[in-house]
Design a protein around this motif. Structure first.
Motif, PDB file in Angstrom:
ATOM      1  N   MET A   7     -29.136 -61.063  37.841  1.00  0.00           N
ATOM      2  CA  MET A   7     -29.054 -62.347  37.185  1.00  0.00           C
ATOM      3  C   MET A   7     -29.075 -62.140  35.675  1.00  0.00           C
ATOM      4  N   THR A   8     -28.149 -62.767  34.973  1.00  0.00           N
ATOM      5  CA  THR A   8     -28.088 -62.616  33.522  1.00  0.00           C
ATOM      6  C   THR A   8     -28.869 -63.730  32.835  1.00  0.00           C
ATOM      7  N   ARG A   9     -29.356 -63.398  31.667  1.00  0.00           N
ATOM      8  CA  ARG A   9     -30.086 -64.384  30.877  1.00  0.00           C
ATOM      9  C   ARG A   9     -29.099 -65.375  30.276  1.00  0.00           C
ATOM     10  N   PRO A  10     -29.528 -66.615  30.100  1.00  0.00           N
ATOM     11  CA  PRO A  10     -28.660 -67.572  29.410  1.00  0.00           C
ATOM     12  C   PRO A  10     -28.400 -67.103  27.979  1.00  0.00           C
ATOM     13  N   ARG A  11     -27.253 -67.473  27.459  1.00  0.00           N
ATOM     14  CA  ARG A  11     -26.881 -67.099  26.095  1.00  0.00           C
ATOM     15  C   ARG A  11     -27.787 -67.791  25.085  1.00  0.00           C
ATOM     16  N   LEU A  12     -27.811 -67.229  23.915  1.00  0.00           N
ATOM     17  CA  LEU A  12     -28.565 -67.836  22.824  1.00  0.00           C
ATOM     18  C   LEU A  12     -27.706 -68.906  22.155  1.00  0.00           C
ATOM     19  N   SER A  13     -28.366 -69.858  21.538  1.00  0.00           N
ATOM     20  CA  SER A  13     -27.659 -70.877  20.777  1.00  0.00           C
ATOM     21  C   SER A  13     -28.536 -71.345  19.629  1.00  0.00           C
ATOM     22  N   LEU A  14     -27.912 -72.007  18.679  1.00  0.00           N
ATOM     23  CA  LEU A  14     -28.624 -72.607  17.565  1.00  0.00           C
ATOM     24  C   LEU A  14     -28.607 -74.115  17.736  1.00  0.00           C
ATOM     25  N   ARG A  15     -29.705 -74.721  17.385  1.00  0.00           N
ATOM     26  CA  ARG A  15     -29.772 -76.176  17.356  1.00  0.00           C
ATOM     27  C   ARG A  15     -30.501 -76.572  16.085  1.00  0.00           C
ATOM     28  N   PRO A  16     -30.341 -77.809  15.636  1.00  0.00           N
ATOM     29  CA  PRO A  16     -31.096 -78.234  14.451  1.00  0.00           C
ATOM     30  C   PRO A  16     -32.592 -78.081  14.697  1.00  0.00           C
ATOM     31  N   TYR A  17     -33.314 -77.722  13.638  1.00  0.00           N
ATOM     32  CA  TYR A  17     -34.765 -77.570  13.718  1.00  0.00           C
ATOM     33  C   TYR A  17     -35.406 -78.886  14.130  1.00  0.00           C
ATOM     34  N   ARG A  18     -36.401 -78.780  15.004  1.00  0.00           N
ATOM     35  CA  ARG A  18     -37.200 -79.935  15.398  1.00  0.00           C
ATOM     36  C   ARG A  18     -38.642 -79.674  14.986  1.00  0.00           C
ATOM     37  N   PRO A  19     -39.346 -80.733  14.563  1.00  0.00           N
ATOM     38  CA  PRO A  19     -40.750 -80.528  14.186  1.00  0.00           C
ATOM     39  C   PRO A  19     -41.514 -79.803  15.296  1.00  0.00           C
ATOM     40  N   GLY A  20     -42.266 -78.789  14.906  1.00  0.00           N
ATOM     41  CA  GLY A  20     -43.048 -78.010  15.856  1.00  0.00           C
ATOM     42  C   GLY A  20     -42.376 -76.736  16.329  1.00  0.00           C
ATOM     43  N   ASP A  21     -41.087 -76.542  16.019  1.00  0.00           N
ATOM     44  CA  ASP A  21     -40.396 -75.327  16.478  1.00  0.00           C
ATOM     45  C   ASP A  21     -41.055 -74.058  15.952  1.00  0.00           C
ATOM     46  N   MET A  22     -41.576 -74.089  14.716  1.00  0.00           N
ATOM     47  CA  MET A  22     -42.212 -72.901  14.148  1.00  0.00           C
ATOM     48  C   MET A  22     -43.457 -72.502  14.932  1.00  0.00           C
ATOM     49  N   ASP A  23     -44.035 -73.441  15.646  1.00  0.00           N
ATOM     50  CA  ASP A  23     -45.243 -73.172  16.431  1.00  0.00           C
ATOM     51  C   ASP A  23     -44.942 -72.769  17.867  1.00  0.00           C
ATOM     52  N   ARG A  24     -43.679 -72.717  18.237  1.00  0.00           N
ATOM     53  CA  ARG A  24     -43.311 -72.477  19.632  1.00  0.00           C
ATOM     54  C   ARG A  24     -42.928 -71.031  19.932  1.00  0.00           C
ATOM     55  N   PHE A  25     -43.182 -70.115  18.993  1.00  0.00           N
ATOM     56  CA  PHE A  25     -42.906 -68.700  19.243  1.00  0.00           C
ATOM     57  C   PHE A  25     -43.846 -67.846  18.402  1.00  0.00           C
ATOM     58  N   THR A  26     -43.963 -66.583  18.782  1.00  0.00           N
ATOM     59  CA  THR A  26     -44.784 -65.629  18.036  1.00  0.00           C
ATOM     60  C   THR A  26     -43.854 -64.751  17.206  1.00  0.00           C
ATOM     61  N   PRO A  27     -43.983 -64.781  15.875  1.00  0.00           N
ATOM     62  CA  PRO A  27     -43.128 -63.957  15.019  1.00  0.00           C
ATOM     63  C   PRO A  27     -43.334 -62.467  15.295  1.00  0.00           C
ATOM     64  N   ARG A  28     -42.254 -61.702  15.191  1.00  0.00           N
ATOM     65  CA  ARG A  28     -42.335 -60.248  15.303  1.00  0.00           C
ATOM     66  C   ARG A  28     -43.263 -59.740  14.207  1.00  0.00           C
ATOM     67  N   ALA A  29     -43.898 -58.619  14.444  1.00  0.00           N
ATOM     68  CA  ALA A  29     -44.933 -58.090  13.544  1.00  0.00           C
ATOM     69  C   ALA A  29     -44.462 -57.967  12.097  1.00  0.00           C
ATOM     70  N   ASP A  30     -43.241 -57.490  11.849  1.00  0.00           N
ATOM     71  CA  ASP A  30     -42.799 -57.330  10.459  1.00  0.00           C
ATOM     72  C   ASP A  30     -42.598 -58.677   9.766  1.00  0.00           C
ATOM     73  N   PHE A  31     -42.182 -59.689  10.507  1.00  0.00           N
ATOM     74  CA  PHE A  31     -42.072 -61.016   9.916  1.00  0.00           C
ATOM     75  C   PHE A  31     -43.470 -61.577   9.612  1.00  0.00           C
ATOM     76  N   GLU A  32     -44.414 -61.289  10.493  1.00  0.00           N
ATOM     77  CA  GLU A  32     -45.790 -61.730  10.272  1.00  0.00           C
ATOM     78  C   GLU A  32     -46.379 -61.041   9.033  1.00  0.00           C
ATOM     79  N   GLN A  33     -46.084 -59.750   8.866  1.00  0.00           N
ATOM     80  CA  GLN A  33     -46.538 -59.026   7.675  1.00  0.00           C
ATOM     81  C   GLN A  33     -45.917 -59.614   6.417  1.00  0.00           C
ATOM     82  N   GLU A  34     -44.648 -59.967   6.518  1.00  0.00           N
ATOM     83  CA  GLU A  34     -43.947 -60.587   5.393  1.00  0.00           C
ATOM     84  C   GLU A  34     -44.616 -61.904   5.006  1.00  0.00           C
ATOM     85  N   ARG A  35     -44.924 -62.711   5.991  1.00  0.00           N
ATOM     86  CA  ARG A  35     -45.586 -63.991   5.754  1.00  0.00           C
ATOM     87  C   ARG A  35     -46.908 -63.776   5.013  1.00  0.00           C
TER      88      ARG A  35
END
Length: 153
Positions: A1-29
């Motif tokens: 079974m293949t994974r669904p493709r990725l897509s872009l959608r307009p940002y919605r409030p709360g999207d930044m809280d819905r994933f864990t940033p990769r370690a290097d992005f977290e270090q950058e922050r």
């Protein structure tokens, strides 16, 4: 079974809280002091998602903000993705950047690549950015060196 493709959608409030940033992005922050939980920077912002029949998985957020009327700056915060997902995300980002060039006409678009993050500069080069020779040296904690990358409109 293949994974669904990725897509872009307009940002919605709360999207930044819905994933864990990769370690290097977290270090950058942490290095620049950006508390990205909550609202993203002003400007045009998109969310990278993988949607299945049941769930929508947020994989990252990115966008463009207007540094001046003729100069826009690109940014992104991503989760830990596999190589194929990075390639697919890059294609989607390239389409966004090409659309901005076509419809909004900034004279210059920039991004910064942190020197200690392996592959960051190469990834930006694949998106059409080129090093302009300018190195930005910020001293926040450890010495952090950024390479300014420019994408001609």
């Amino acid at each position: 079974m293949t994974r669904p493709r990725l897509s872009l959608r307009p940002y919605r409030p709360g999207d930044m809280d819905r994933f864990t940033p990769r370690a290097d992005f977290e270090q950058e922050r942490a290095a620049v002091g950006w508390a990205w939980k909550g609202a993203p920077p002003p400007g045009r912002t998109w969310t990278l998602v993988r949607e299945s029949a049941v769930f929508t998985y947020v994989l990252g957020v990115g966008g463009l903000f207007e540094a001046s009327p003729s100069h826009w700056h690109a940014w992104a915060v991503m989760s830990d993705m596999g190589p194929r997902e990075w390639v697919e995300a890059g294609k989607l980002a390239g389409q966004v950047l090409d659309g901005v060039d076509l419809f909004n006409g900034p004279q210059q678009m920039t991004a910064t690549a942190r020197a200690s993050i392996e592959g960051a500069r190469g990834y930006l080069e694949k998106l059409g950015f080129r090093a302009n020779g300018e190195v930005i040296d910020e001293r926040v904690g450890d010495r952090v060196i950024y390479q300014l990358m420019v994408r001609a409109a």
